[in-house]
Design a protein around this motif. Structure first.
Motif, PDB file in Angstrom:
ATOM      1  N   LEU A   1       0.858  -1.181   0.000  1.00  0.00           N
ATOM      2  CA  LEU A   1       0.000   0.000   0.000  1.00  0.00           C
ATOM      3  C   LEU A   1       0.896   1.233   0.000  1.00  0.00           C
ATOM      4  O   LEU A   1       1.871   1.284   0.757  1.00  0.00           O
ATOM      5  CB  LEU A   1      -0.896   0.037   1.236  1.00  0.00           C
ATOM      6  CG  LEU A   1      -1.871  -1.120   1.431  1.00  0.00           C
ATOM      7  CD1 LEU A   1      -2.649  -0.947   2.737  1.00  0.00           C
ATOM      8  CD2 LEU A   1      -2.821  -1.235   0.257  1.00  0.00           C
TER       9      LEU A   1
ATOM     10  N   GLY B   1       0.480   0.975   4.820  1.00  0.00           N
ATOM     11  CA  GLY B   1       1.363   1.795   4.012  1.00  0.00           C
ATOM     12  C   GLY B   1       2.408   2.462   4.881  1.00  0.00           C
ATOM     13  O   GLY B   1       2.428   2.307   6.108  1.00  0.00           O
TER      14      GLY B   1
ATOM     15  N   VAL C   1     -11.104  -1.146   3.765  1.00  0.00           N
ATOM     16  CA  VAL C   1      -9.868  -0.381   3.848  1.00  0.00           C
ATOM     17  C   VAL C   1     -10.092   0.752   4.833  1.00  0.00           C
ATOM     18  O   VAL C   1     -11.134   1.418   4.804  1.00  0.00           O
ATOM     19  CB  VAL C   1      -9.471   0.185   2.472  1.00  0.00           C
ATOM     20  CG1 VAL C   1      -8.188   1.013   2.594  1.00  0.00           C
ATOM     21  CG2 VAL C   1      -9.298  -0.945   1.458  1.00  0.00           C
TER      22      VAL C   1
ATOM     23  N   CYS D   1      -4.565   6.085  -1.378  1.00  0.00           N
ATOM     24  CA  CYS D   1      -3.951   4.836  -0.934  1.00  0.00           C
ATOM     25  C   CYS D   1      -4.025   3.870  -2.111  1.00  0.00           C
ATOM     26  O   CYS D   1      -5.092   3.335  -2.409  1.00  0.00           O
ATOM     27  CB  CYS D   1      -4.694   4.282   0.269  1.00  0.00           C
ATOM     28  SG  CYS D   1      -4.208   2.618   0.760  1.00  0.00           S
TER      29      CYS D   1
ATOM     30  N   LEU E   1      -7.921  -4.296  -3.514  1.00  0.00           N
ATOM     31  CA  LEU E   1      -8.604  -3.623  -2.414  1.00  0.00           C
ATOM     32  C   LEU E   1     -10.109  -3.842  -2.424  1.00  0.00           C
ATOM     33  O   LEU E   1     -10.753  -3.736  -1.391  1.00  0.00           O
ATOM     34  CB  LEU E   1      -8.310  -2.117  -2.453  1.00  0.00           C
ATOM     35  CG  LEU E   1      -6.876  -1.691  -2.158  1.00  0.00           C
ATOM     36  CD1 LEU E   1      -6.767  -0.169  -2.195  1.00  0.00           C
ATOM     37  CD2 LEU E   1      -6.393  -2.243  -0.845  1.00  0.00           C
TER      38      LEU E   1
ATOM     39  N   ALA F   1      -2.888   0.441  -4.094  1.00  0.00           N
ATOM     40  CA  ALA F   1      -2.431  -0.909  -3.783  1.00  0.00           C
ATOM     41  C   ALA F   1      -1.793  -1.561  -4.990  1.00  0.00           C
ATOM     42  O   ALA F   1      -2.203  -1.334  -6.137  1.00  0.00           O
ATOM     43  CB  ALA F   1      -3.597  -1.759  -3.298  1.00  0.00           C
TER      44      ALA F   1
END
Length: 115
Positions: free
Chosen positions: A4, A106, A34, A22, A29, A24
């Motif tokens: 991420l 992330g 999330v 964000c 996702l 991926a």
């Protein structure tokens, strides 16, 4: 290996807006919820908002209704629009998901709000 990557942070004056992303890679996702979290200096990480796989959203009281979370499944990306920002929103913002039993985070993106 899933990953991420957050982006979109920066410096903004109080009352301003920012939109975080964000993105991926290696994981999808759309099949899981999330969440966005944040961690201010000398404070514990706190949950901010979640978008479920079906699109339902939830927000922490401290950001509702100023923040808006949504997903773009075609881009495999989740966004967090932040409006009416205050210095209390200053933090590193992280996105997080659980995919096939593995928790992904992330690296974070810094948001600084000046008064």
């Amino acid at each position: 290996q899933g990953q991420l990557v957050e982006s979109g942070g920066g410096w903004v004056q109080a009352g301003g807006s920012l939109t975080l992303s964000c993105a991926a890679s290696g994981i999808t996702l759309s099949t899981n919820g999330v969440a966005w979290h944040r961690q201010a200096p000398d404070k514990q990480r706190e949950w901010v908002a979640t978008v479920a796989s079906g699109g339902a959203t939830r927000y922490a009281d401290s950001v509702n209704p100023r923040f808006h979370i949504w997903r773009d499944n075609a881009k495999n990306t989740v966004y967090l629009q932040m409006t009416s920002l205050t210095p209390q929103d200053t933090a590193v913002y992280y996105c997080n998901t659980n995919n096939r039993g593995r928790n992904y985070w992330g690296q974070g993106t810094q948001v600084t709000v000046s008064s």
